[in-house]
Write a protein that holds these residues in place. Structure first.
Motif, PDB file in Angstrom:
ATOM      1  N   LYS B  49       0.900  -1.018   0.143  1.00  0.00           N
ATOM      2  CA  LYS B  49      -0.089  -0.172  -0.005  1.00  0.00           C
ATOM      3  C   LYS B  49       0.920   1.318  -0.173  1.00  0.00           C
ATOM      4  O   LYS B  49       0.319   2.448  -0.163  1.00  0.00           O
ATOM      5  N   LEU B  50       2.170   1.228   0.130  1.00  0.00           N
ATOM      6  CA  LEU B  50       2.878   2.456   0.237  1.00  0.00           C
ATOM      7  C   LEU B  50       3.053   2.892  -1.371  1.00  0.00           C
ATOM      8  O   LEU B  50       3.849   4.043  -1.500  1.00  0.00           O
TER       9      LEU B  50
ATOM     10  N   ASN C  48      13.548   2.152  -3.750  1.00  0.00           N
ATOM     11  CA  ASN C  48      12.740   1.612  -2.801  1.00  0.00           C
ATOM     12  C   ASN C  48      11.978   2.830  -2.048  1.00  0.00           C
ATOM     13  O   ASN C  48      11.477   2.903  -1.195  1.00  0.00           O
ATOM     14  N   MET C  49      12.133   4.095  -2.909  1.00  0.00           N
ATOM     15  CA  MET C  49      11.305   5.098  -2.542  1.00  0.00           C
ATOM     16  C   MET C  49       9.579   4.680  -2.554  1.00  0.00           C
ATOM     17  O   MET C  49       9.228   3.915  -3.201  1.00  0.00           O
ATOM     18  N   ASN C  50       8.560   5.290  -1.784  1.00  0.00           N
ATOM     19  CA  ASN C  50       7.358   5.161  -1.739  1.00  0.00           C
ATOM     20  C   ASN C  50       6.497   6.324  -1.357  1.00  0.00           C
ATOM     21  O   ASN C  50       7.342   7.435  -1.163  1.00  0.00           O
ATOM     22  N   ASN C  51       5.405   6.317  -1.245  1.00  0.00           N
ATOM     23  CA  ASN C  51       4.370   7.372  -1.021  1.00  0.00           C
ATOM     24  C   ASN C  51       4.894   7.893   0.323  1.00  0.00           C
ATOM     25  O   ASN C  51       4.460   9.173   0.623  1.00  0.00           O
ATOM     26  N   ASN C  52       5.327   7.191   1.413  1.00  0.00           N
ATOM     27  CA  ASN C  52       5.819   7.910   2.679  1.00  0.00           C
ATOM     28  C   ASN C  52       7.038   8.383   2.733  1.00  0.00           C
ATOM     29  O   ASN C  52       7.284   9.441   3.669  1.00  0.00           O
ATOM     30  N   TYR C  53       7.881   8.322   1.520  1.00  0.00           N
ATOM     31  CA  TYR C  53       9.005   8.588   1.330  1.00  0.00           C
ATOM     32  C   TYR C  53       9.505   9.238  -0.053  1.00  0.00           C
ATOM     33  O   TYR C  53      10.294   8.559  -0.791  1.00  0.00           O
ATOM     34  N   PRO C  54       8.683  10.124  -0.066  1.00  0.00           N
ATOM     35  CA  PRO C  54       8.944  10.757  -1.475  1.00  0.00           C
ATOM     36  C   PRO C  54      10.157  11.439  -1.605  1.00  0.00           C
ATOM     37  O   PRO C  54      10.619  11.572  -2.747  1.00  0.00           O
ATOM     38  N   PHE C  55      10.636  11.989  -0.807  1.00  0.00           N
ATOM     39  CA  PHE C  55      12.075  12.453  -0.475  1.00  0.00           C
ATOM     40  C   PHE C  55      13.027  11.171   0.314  1.00  0.00           C
ATOM     41  O   PHE C  55      12.729  10.827   1.033  1.00  0.00           O
ATOM     42  N   TYR C 370      12.546   2.842   5.912  1.00  0.00           N
ATOM     43  CA  TYR C 370      12.926   3.061   4.493  1.00  0.00           C
ATOM     44  C   TYR C 370      14.497   2.679   4.468  1.00  0.00           C
ATOM     45  O   TYR C 370      15.185   3.053   5.356  1.00  0.00           O
ATOM     46  N   HIS C 371      14.853   2.021   3.495  1.00  0.00           N
ATOM     47  CA  HIS C 371      16.331   1.795   3.213  1.00  0.00           C
ATOM     48  C   HIS C 371      16.504   1.722   1.835  1.00  0.00           C
ATOM     49  O   HIS C 371      15.731   0.929   1.039  1.00  0.00           O
ATOM     50  N   PRO C 372      17.512   2.600   1.341  1.00  0.00           N
ATOM     51  CA  PRO C 372      17.530   2.635  -0.293  1.00  0.00           C
ATOM     52  C   PRO C 372      18.211   1.305  -0.858  1.00  0.00           C
ATOM     53  O   PRO C 372      18.701   0.634  -0.112  1.00  0.00           O
ATOM     54  N   ASN C 373      17.725   1.228  -1.901  1.00  0.00           N
ATOM     55  CA  ASN C 373      18.189  -0.121  -2.648  1.00  0.00           C
ATOM     56  C   ASN C 373      19.401   0.079  -3.358  1.00  0.00           C
ATOM     57  O   ASN C 373      19.973   1.282  -3.622  1.00  0.00           O
ATOM     58  N   TRP C 374      19.767  -0.907  -4.347  1.00  0.00           N
ATOM     59  CA  TRP C 374      21.061  -0.587  -4.985  1.00  0.00           C
ATOM     60  C   TRP C 374      21.136   0.439  -6.050  1.00  0.00           C
ATOM     61  O   TRP C 374      22.067   1.043  -6.242  1.00  0.00           O
TER      62      TRP C 374
END
Lengths: 53, 266, 410
Positions: B49-50, C48-55, C370-374
């Motif tokens: 959902k994220l 690995n960004m998502n709507n909670n972590y747009p930055f 959140y953790h960045p991917n490769w």
């Protein structure tokens, strides 16, 4: 953004903000041209400039 | 500046919503209706959902008490269409968008999103504390044949742009067109209703002009037990919630103790 | 083979080794290019960004490299406007570092935005009320300034310098450098500040929001100060690393010492203001909107350790080292201080962007990590490899270090 864009408004924010941008761009443009013209004159007049080192 | 644009354009409206949390059963019909109405894209596996797209999202809260006192409540959350701090340009997301891709319409009070203008910097998402804005992480795709069922009134969004609830703005346009054709200036309360409002089987959502005393929302928003999410931040949302349950009101917002109106800190 | 291109009176490694070195640097660089192509080709779901972590990592890195690149404008300011003449021996190198940092920032942004082909909208449809617009304007203009400052260095290459026009042009540019440095200072103050304004104006995010002066939140001023506090340290760090690879001293100790001392004072000043800001923010700004400090640090890995590490270990310790004459003159300690200082500022940028978004604002909202991917790491690290290539090429073929000949007689 140019003053003819529909988002443009004649308010202080637009004048200061966009004005600063254009001022900087104009300064840089004049600067490069000034240096270019002076260098061209140096080159054409074959004047030996003392090296700056 | 914006007020000047408004001059000569006649009346202004302030569309908003009141959601009765005591009537919401969490069925999700509003979410489904919203997705269908607004051509919201989805993926075959949309379990994360994220990264999935929702304009309307239903949250669940619980009072955490054991039986028989256990109670839950659902909080449907569309875009709040925040009016922001006093002066214009202060809706949290509108003031930060670097490309004027989102705008607060002073005629309707609707926060718009211009998909073809947005270049996907996502600064607006950072500015919104409600997670009302979602990003198109994927290209929009619909199962074979389903594209024929898309609404012709709403443009699907390309990847790499931010989208959000528009209070079904296309419905307002449609209602205005109809009124114009019938040589009317005003549109009735029932002529412009959002898809989620119509879909809610419990009638939990009421939609209308918050400034018009003839509209139901105008009275409902001033009823006791009515509050807005994160009111303390000064975002000034146009979506109100109402409940008779004290714990719901306390659990749904933050309080610092000087609120008055019967709301005391938990 | 390329000896005709190498500046006179200095020694460089054989071309063969140099080519191998550049080749090695190209390997991780190409991994980054693959990452960038994936993002452009397949959209940002590759991260690995998502709507909670747009930055996420990219924006933090963006703010970080620009802070580190502040050494360029600030050294220019000290050299051309304050007129500390010794800095003439390092000002060229700060320009090279600056060009790399700002090119990196622009490059990362080009990957980060969802519709890179619309990037020009920020100029064309500019919202003059947005901090990001101010950032974009100033960074783009300042990048032009840096390029203008870099041009005379390139023209000083032994072979190019033989031609009359490039020689004259370079000379004229040099003459006008104080003016251009002044423009650079003006632009830099504003964009370092407006980068601070980016999180500072987000009044929907109590973790980031700060009150301020006129349209500028306090973070505006804190970012300027922290950038000029870490910029010179980054310059020292890169100079020392370059010296390690070149296996010779390139800049005299007294020049480095001036930068270290200035950096120390600025860092100390910054820390005082940062602590005051933190106290005011926790006790007033955030408390007034019902966001207790405890809620900010309730979710690991964003615990209180973050604040302690940023201000204490990565702030106070380097400040003490940089301000103590004996510690500063100890080279390994100086390196450590520079490293801690730069890491601290980088961490601050990460906190102000990523942690700001990590903290749930609605009381019923959940925290997600959140953790960045490769892909994010590979692209973020690209400036490191590209920067090493640019520095290697500049060092090999351009007279970047005026003191090199004197320090390393052939």
């Amino acid at each position: 953004m140019f003053p003819f864009a529909f988002e443009w408004a004649n308010d202080p924010v637009h004048f200061v903000f966009m004005g600063s941008l254009y001022a900087v761009l104009v300064v840089l443009f004049i600067f490069m041209n000034y240096c270019g013209i002076r260098a061209t004159l140096d080159w054409l007049c074959k004047k030996d400039e003392p090296h700056h080192h | 500046m914006k007020e000047e644009h408004q001059k000569g354009h006649g009346k202004t409206y302030k569309y908003g919503m009141v959601v009765d949390l005591d009537k919401c059963t969490g069925c999700g019909a509003c979410m489904v209706a919203c997705m269908a109405e607004n051509n919201i894209s989805f993926r075959k596996d949309d379990t994360n959902k994220l990264v999935s797209n929702f304009w309307m999202r239903v949250y669940k809260i619980s009072n955490g008490l054991p039986f028989p006192d256990a109670d839950i409540s659902y909080i449907p959350r569309p875009c709040m269409h925040c009016e922001g701090h006093g002066h214009h340009h202060a809706t949290p997301c509108v003031s930060v968008c670097p490309a004027c891709a989102t705008d607060y319409d002073h005629e309707t009070g609707i926060v718009s999103q211009v998909y073809t203008r947005c270049f996907g910097c996502r600064y607006c998402m950072a500015a919104c504390p409600y997670h009302a804005r979602v990003f198109n992480w994927w290209d929009p795709r619909w199962p074979e044949g389903m594209e024929k069922y898309l609404s012709p009134d709403v443009s699907p969004r390309m990847r790499g742009v931010v989208e959000k609830c528009s209070f079904c703005f296309h419905r307002l346009q449609r209602a205005r067109n109809k009124a114009y054709a019938e040589k009317r200036r005003e549109i009735g309360e029932d002529e412009y209703q959002t898809a989620c409002t119509e879909a809610c089987p419990g009638g939990a959502i009421t939609f209308g002009d918050l400034d018009n005393p003839e509209h139901k929302v105008c009275k409902l928003k001033d009823a006791p037990g009515t509050f807005r999410l994160l009111e303390k931040l000064g975002t000034n949302p146009k979506v109100y919630y109402t409940t008779t349950r004290d714990w719901v009101q306390k659990a749904a917002d933050v309080y610092v103790g000087n609120e008055g109106n019967g709301v005391t800190p938990a | 083979m390329d000896s005709a291109l190498i500046p006179e009176g200095v020694k460089r490694c054989p071309l063969k080794w140099f080519a191998v070195w550049i080749g090695i640097l190209n390997v991780p660089l190409m991994v980054g290019v693959v990452g960038a192509l994936l993002c452009w080709g397949l959209a940002l779901n590759q991260t690995n960004m998502n709507n909670n972590y747009p930055f996420a990592l990219w924006i933090a890195a963006d703010l970080g490299v620009i802070a580190l690149g502040a050494g360029a404008f600030f050294t220019g300011f000290l050299r051309y406007i304050v007129k500390i003449d010794e800095l003439n021996n390092i000002v060229n190198f700060t320009v090279v570092i600056g060009v790399i940092c700002y090119a990196a920032a622009l490059g990362i942004l080009a990957i980060d935005i969802g519709q890179p082909l619309r990037g020009w909208f920020i100029f064309w449809h500019a919202n003059v009320h947005s901090m990001l617009t101010e950032v974009a304007f100033c960074i783009s203009c300042y990048f032009m300034v840096l390029c203008i400052e870099y041009v005379p260095l390139i023209l000083e290459n032994r072979q190019i310098d033989k031609f009359r026009f490039p020689h004259a042009f370079s000379h004229r540019l040099h003459e006008m450098m104080p003016a251009i440095a002044a423009v650079g200072v003006f632009l830099s103050f504003f964009h370092q500040g407006s980068l601070g304004g980016v999180p500072g104006v987000l009044y929907g995010r109590p973790f980031a929001y700060r009150e301020g002066f006129l349209v500028w939140p306090w973070t505006f001023f804190l970012f300027i100060l922290s950038a000029i506090a870490c910029g010179p340290c980054f310059t020292i760090l890169i100079t020392k690393i370059t010296e390690k690879f070149a296996r010779k001293q390139l800049v005299k100790r007294n020049v480095i010492d001036i930068l270290a001392r200035i950096s120390g004072w600025l860092l100390a000043g910054y820390l005082v203001l940062k602590i005051l800001d933190t106290v005011y923010w926790v006790s007033s700004t955030a408390a007034n909107v019902g966001a207790p400090a405890g809620s900010f640090y309730a979710n690991e890995p964003f615990g209180v350790w973050v604040l302690i590490t940023e201000v204490g270990i990565l702030g106070v310790i380097p400040a003490i080292i940089l301000l103590t004459k004996r510690a500063r003159e100890n080279q390994p300690l100086l390196m450590l201080a520079c490293l801690l200082n730069c890491t601290g500022i980088f961490m601050n940028r990460w906190i102000m962007t990523v942690q700001s978004l990590a903290v749930p604002v609605m009381p019923f909202d959940k925290f997600f990590s959140y953790h960045p991917n490769w892909v994010e790491w590979a692209t973020t690290l690209m400036p490191l490899w590209a920067g090493a290539i640019v520095i290697s090429l500049s060092y090999r073929y351009l007279p970047i270090f005026p003191q090199e000949k004197e320090l390393n007689p052939l």
